[in-house]
Design a protein around this motif. Structure first.
Motif, mmCIF file in Angstrom:
data_model
loop_
_atom_site.group_PDB
_atom_site.id
_atom_site.type_symbol
_atom_site.label_atom_id
_atom_site.label_comp_id
_atom_site.label_asym_id
_atom_site.label_seq_id
_atom_site.Cartn_x
_atom_site.Cartn_y
_atom_site.Cartn_z
ATOM 1 N N ILE A 157 0.834 -1.205 0.000
ATOM 2 C CA ILE A 157 0.000 0.000 0.000
ATOM 3 C C ILE A 157 0.866 1.251 0.000
ATOM 4 O O ILE A 157 0.637 2.192 -0.784
ATOM 5 N N LYS A 158 1.856 1.268 0.875
ATOM 6 C CA LYS A 158 2.723 2.447 0.991
ATOM 7 C C LYS A 158 3.436 2.728 -0.319
ATOM 8 O O LYS A 158 3.502 3.879 -0.779
ATOM 9 N N ARG A 159 3.987 1.692 -0.927
ATOM 10 C CA ARG A 159 4.761 1.894 -2.148
ATOM 11 C C ARG A 159 3.853 2.211 -3.343
ATOM 12 O O ARG A 159 4.226 3.004 -4.216
ATOM 13 N N ALA A 160 2.674 1.602 -3.373
ATOM 14 C CA ALA A 160 1.740 1.904 -4.457
ATOM 15 C C ALA A 160 1.337 3.371 -4.443
ATOM 16 O O ALA A 160 1.142 3.991 -5.495
ATOM 17 N N ASN A 161 1.218 3.936 -3.238
ATOM 18 C CA ASN A 161 0.812 5.337 -3.094
ATOM 19 C C ASN A 161 1.980 6.310 -3.206
ATOM 20 O O ASN A 161 1.768 7.530 -3.216
ATOM 21 N N ASN A 162 3.193 5.796 -3.312
ATOM 22 C CA ASN A 162 4.378 6.649 -3.359
ATOM 23 C C ASN A 162 4.605 7.161 -4.779
ATOM 24 O O ASN A 162 5.609 6.878 -5.427
ATOM 25 N N ILE A 163 3.646 7.917 -5.260
ATOM 26 C CA ILE A 163 3.640 8.390 -6.643
ATOM 27 C C ILE A 163 2.766 9.633 -6.703
ATOM 28 O O ILE A 163 1.856 9.805 -5.894
ATOM 29 N N LYS A 164 3.051 10.508 -7.651
ATOM 30 C CA LYS A 164 2.260 11.735 -7.754
ATOM 31 C C LYS A 164 0.909 11.493 -8.419
ATOM 32 O O LYS A 164 0.012 12.324 -8.326
ATOM 33 N N TYR A 165 0.774 10.352 -9.100
ATOM 34 C CA TYR A 165 -0.456 10.051 -9.822
ATOM 35 C C TYR A 165 -1.432 9.241 -8.967
ATOM 36 O O TYR A 165 -1.056 8.647 -7.965
ATOM 37 N N GLY A 166 -2.685 9.179 -9.409
ATOM 38 C CA GLY A 166 -3.688 8.377 -8.723
ATOM 39 C C GLY A 166 -4.868 8.104 -9.622
ATOM 40 O O GLY A 166 -5.987 8.521 -9.333
ATOM 41 N N LEU A 167 -4.622 7.387 -10.720
ATOM 42 C CA LEU A 167 -5.688 7.175 -11.698
ATOM 43 C C LEU A 167 -6.375 5.820 -11.511
ATOM 44 O O LEU A 167 -7.597 5.736 -11.448
ATOM 45 N N ALA A 168 -5.595 4.743 -11.416
ATOM 46 C CA ALA A 168 -6.189 3.413 -11.291
ATOM 47 C C ALA A 168 -5.224 2.497 -10.567
ATOM 48 O O ALA A 168 -4.050 2.838 -10.346
ATOM 49 N N ALA A 169 -5.718 1.312 -10.197
ATOM 50 C CA ALA A 169 -4.875 0.288 -9.565
ATOM 51 C C ALA A 169 -5.547 -1.060 -9.730
ATOM 52 O O ALA A 169 -6.776 -1.158 -9.785
ATOM 53 N N GLY A 170 -4.729 -2.111 -9.792
ATOM 54 C CA GLY A 170 -5.221 -3.481 -9.806
ATOM 55 C C GLY A 170 -4.784 -4.188 -8.538
ATOM 56 O O GLY A 170 -3.636 -4.053 -8.114
ATOM 57 N N VAL A 171 -5.702 -4.911 -7.928
ATOM 58 C CA VAL A 171 -5.413 -5.659 -6.710
ATOM 59 C C VAL A 171 -5.772 -7.112 -6.966
ATOM 60 O O VAL A 171 -6.944 -7.449 -7.187
ATOM 61 N N MET A 172 -4.770 -7.999 -6.928
ATOM 62 C CA MET A 172 -4.968 -9.400 -7.241
ATOM 63 C C MET A 172 -4.789 -10.233 -5.977
ATOM 64 O O MET A 172 -3.669 -10.390 -5.470
ATOM 65 N N THR A 173 -5.894 -10.769 -5.465
ATOM 66 C CA THR A 173 -5.862 -11.584 -4.253
ATOM 67 C C THR A 173 -7.158 -12.370 -4.140
ATOM 68 O O THR A 173 -8.204 -11.939 -4.642
ATOM 69 N N ASN A 174 -7.085 -13.518 -3.453
ATOM 70 C CA ASN A 174 -8.283 -14.300 -3.154
ATOM 71 C C ASN A 174 -8.780 -14.065 -1.738
ATOM 72 O O ASN A 174 -9.745 -14.699 -1.306
ATOM 73 N N ASN A 175 -8.103 -13.165 -1.015
ATOM 74 C CA ASN A 175 -8.472 -12.849 0.364
ATOM 75 C C ASN A 175 -9.351 -11.605 0.367
ATOM 76 O O ASN A 175 -8.912 -10.523 -0.023
ATOM 77 N N LEU A 176 -10.601 -11.766 0.814
ATOM 78 C CA LEU A 176 -11.538 -10.650 0.781
ATOM 79 C C LEU A 176 -11.087 -9.500 1.665
ATOM 80 O O LEU A 176 -11.230 -8.324 1.296
ATOM 81 N N ASP A 177 -10.533 -9.807 2.835
ATOM 82 C CA ASP A 177 -10.053 -8.752 3.723
ATOM 83 C C ASP A 177 -8.922 -7.956 3.079
ATOM 84 O O ASP A 177 -8.880 -6.722 3.168
ATOM 85 N N THR A 178 -8.015 -8.659 2.439
ATOM 86 C CA THR A 178 -6.919 -7.981 1.739
ATOM 87 C C THR A 178 -7.459 -7.094 0.625
ATOM 88 O O THR A 178 -7.057 -5.931 0.474
ATOM 89 N N ALA A 179 -8.388 -7.640 -0.155
ATOM 90 C CA ALA A 179 -8.962 -6.872 -1.266
ATOM 91 C C ALA A 179 -9.633 -5.603 -0.763
ATOM 92 O O ALA A 179 -9.440 -4.513 -1.327
ATOM 93 N N ASN A 180 -10.424 -5.719 0.289
ATOM 94 C CA ASN A 180 -11.142 -4.558 0.824
ATOM 95 C C ASN A 180 -10.183 -3.539 1.429
ATOM 96 O O ASN A 180 -10.329 -2.323 1.229
ATOM 97 N N THR A 181 -9.205 -4.003 2.168
ATOM 98 C CA THR A 181 -8.257 -3.091 2.825
ATOM 99 C C THR A 181 -7.431 -2.325 1.799
ATOM 100 O O THR A 181 -7.293 -1.097 1.887
ATOM 101 N N VAL A 182 -6.895 -3.042 0.832
ATOM 102 C CA VAL A 182 -6.039 -2.396 -0.165
ATOM 103 C C VAL A 182 -6.851 -1.459 -1.047
ATOM 104 O O VAL A 182 -6.416 -0.330 -1.342
ATOM 105 N N SER A 183 -8.032 -1.873 -1.472
ATOM 106 C CA SER A 183 -8.828 -1.026 -2.359
ATOM 107 C C SER A 183 -9.247 0.266 -1.676
ATOM 108 O O SER A 183 -9.366 1.313 -2.322
ATOM 109 N N ARG A 184 -9.469 0.209 -0.349
ATOM 110 C CA ARG A 184 -9.814 1.421 0.379
ATOM 111 C C ARG A 184 -8.590 2.289 0.673
ATOM 112 O O ARG A 184 -8.724 3.480 0.951
#
Length: 502
Positions: A418-445
């Motif tokens: 999460i920290k490294r994904a956000n370490n950028i000046k842009y914020g247009l889109a992201a892909g989150v690949m996981t079978n863990n619902l908690d991980t998916a929800n936490t990262v997407s938020r």
């Protein structure tokens, strides 16, 4: 595969269309530019001239804005019942459908969009987008307000006025429809500047709009260059709003011009450097092809491209190996060939820009795993390129390359990703690949981006708004959000005297 450049050229059973429209489209007519100048639009497959197109300038923008202003202030379009705008827009969509193959071929020779995808995806998406907003044209309603005082109140939704659309070159048809369709449904009139690299399909759409019954002056097309046509639109005192998709640097200039003219509304969809985050619980065989396509689709020339691939350390080696295996099936070549996955970059400038970033990646210490060179053939073709050992501070991990270049990085924990994904000046889109619902929800938020796709990518839909956070801009395309950005909210109140119900 033979034929003549001046007529119809047959290639792989595809008839290359003869270009029909090369002049400006102002007040319902195709006209020469006032200066008489023209510029060449180039086929990126062959580096040959397709056609010479009228080169507009400020004086031409003035004429187009005058036509759009007259059509808005005194013409029928904003005053038509929504049902009538719907009827005309549906006819417009039908005409696009009738010319689908020719339009797909135009975008292939001008923008190098894959012809097979143009027929089944790009042009069809535009058709459905016009139908989508046509269906909304007669459902634009305000609200009745329960006022806290002795007042009766309600709101009206009214079109913002004359809109300037400045569209990019990567998907000429889709970008045109994303801007024009909701603005038409709202009752706006407009001046459209297609990218100088890809002007041809916008002019064809202007022709179809007139056939559909869109009144003169409602859609105007001024072809030309950013520093002249784009700047004139951005600063014009009689344009009420500018909607732009393109680079962050150009977005800055548009905001400055809008602020120093008439403080017009601005909607900006700017650059991106999207993370594609792969956790160690995924099916590698399923996700690796998705990751490859997320980066390389349309030659990497898509603002939401997943060019920063973060792989959790437990599957890192296996995932990279599977990625390379998948890459062996990836075909680079003529975009008219149905077996091709990747065509050329749009023009020589973009071709050289991408190659310069590849050299910079090597210079800054990233490991070139594969690719990195132009193809030894005519045209602006570049090998799919993958770097490993990329650190977050490297230029290739921070700047939008807009080419077939992937940066692979390893991570340990969800918090680190999460920290490294956000370490950028842009914020247009992201892909989150996981079978863990908690991980998916936490990262997407937690990811600061306008679109988050879980176990999928490029999950565009007419109902789903797209737009950026941070330096990726503001305002939305697609969905009802796009329609409402072309509408003003007007509040109206009248007094109610001696009512026993208040």
């Amino acid at each position: 595969m033979s034929g003549e450049r001046n007529g119809h050229v047959e290639k792989s059973t595809v008839l290359i269309p003869q270009v029909k429209f090369t002049k400006l489209f102002i007040n319902g007519e195709f006209v020469d530019s006032i200066s008489g100048k023209s510029f060449e639009t180039i086929d990126p497959r062959s580096e040959e001239v397709i056609a010479k197109v009228a080169e507009g300038d400020k004086a031409d923008v003035d004429l187009a804005v005058k036509a759009a202003r007259e059509a808005f202030d005194h013409g029928p379009w904003p005053r038509l019942p929504g049902s009538e705008r719907r009827r005309i827009m549906l006819k417009f969509a039908d005409l696009i459908e009738q010319n689908l193959e020719e339009l797909a071929a135009i975008d292939t020779i001008d923008a190098a969009n894959l012809y097979s995808l143009g027929k089944i995806l790009f042009i069809n998406n535009a058709i459905e987008l016009f139908r989508y907003y046509a269906g909304a044209a007669d459902k634009i309603h305000g609200e009745t307000l329960k006022m806290s005082r002795q007042l009766h109140g309600y709101t009206l939704l009214e079109p913002v006025g004359v809109v300037g659309h400045i569209i990019p070159w990567n998907f000429p048809t889709q970008m045109f429809s994303m801007k024009v369709a909701p603005a038409l449904a709202a009752g706006c009139t407009m001046v459209v500047k297609p990218a100088e690299q890809t002007p041809l399909s916008a002019l064809f759409y202007a022709h179809l709009a007139k056939l559909a019954g869109v009144p003169d002056g409602v859609i105007n097309i001024v072809t030309g260059f950013g520093p002249t046509v784009g700047a004139a639109i951005s600063s014009h005192m009689d344009i009420d709003m500018v909607s732009f998709t393109g680079s962050t640097a150009t977005g800055h200039r548009i905001m400055q011009a809008a602020a120093t003219s008439n403080v017009k509304q601005v909607c900006l969809e700017l650059g991106g450097k999207s993370p594609f985050i792969v956790f160690d619980d995924v099916d590698v065989d399923k996700i690796a092809p998705l990751a490859l396509n997320a980066c390389l689709f349309n030659q990497g020339q898509i603002c939401v491209a997943g060019t920063r691939l973060f792989i959790q350390e437990g599957i890192y080696d296996k995932f990279v190996a599977r990625l390379l295996e998948e890459l062996k099936t990836w075909v680079v070549g003529d975009p008219f060939d149905p077996n091709v996955n990747q065509g050329p970059q749009v023009d020589k400038k973009q071709f050289e820009r991408v190659l310069s970033y590849i050299e910079l990646g090597k210079k800054e210490g990233a490991t070139l795993l594969t690719g990195g060179k132009p193809l030894e053939r005519k045209g602006y073709y570049i090998e799919p390129t993958i770097f490993t050992d990329v650190t977050d501070d490297m230029t290739i991990a921070q700047e939008e390359i807009f080419g077939p270049v992937m940066s692979i990085m390893k991570f340990k924990s969800m918090e680190e990703a999460i920290k490294r994904a956000n370490n950028i000046k842009y914020g247009l889109a992201a892909g989150v690949m996981t079978n863990n619902l908690d991980t998916a929800n936490t990262v997407s938020r937690s990811i600061k981006a306008g679109s988050i796709w879980i176990n999928c990518y490029f999950a565009f839909d007419n109902d789903a708004p797209i737009g950026g956070y941070k330096m990726s801009g503001f305002g939305k395309d697609m969905g009802m959000d796009a329609l409402h950005k072309y509408l003003h909210v007007k509040s109206i109140a009248t007094p109610i005297y001696n009512s026993p119900w208040l």
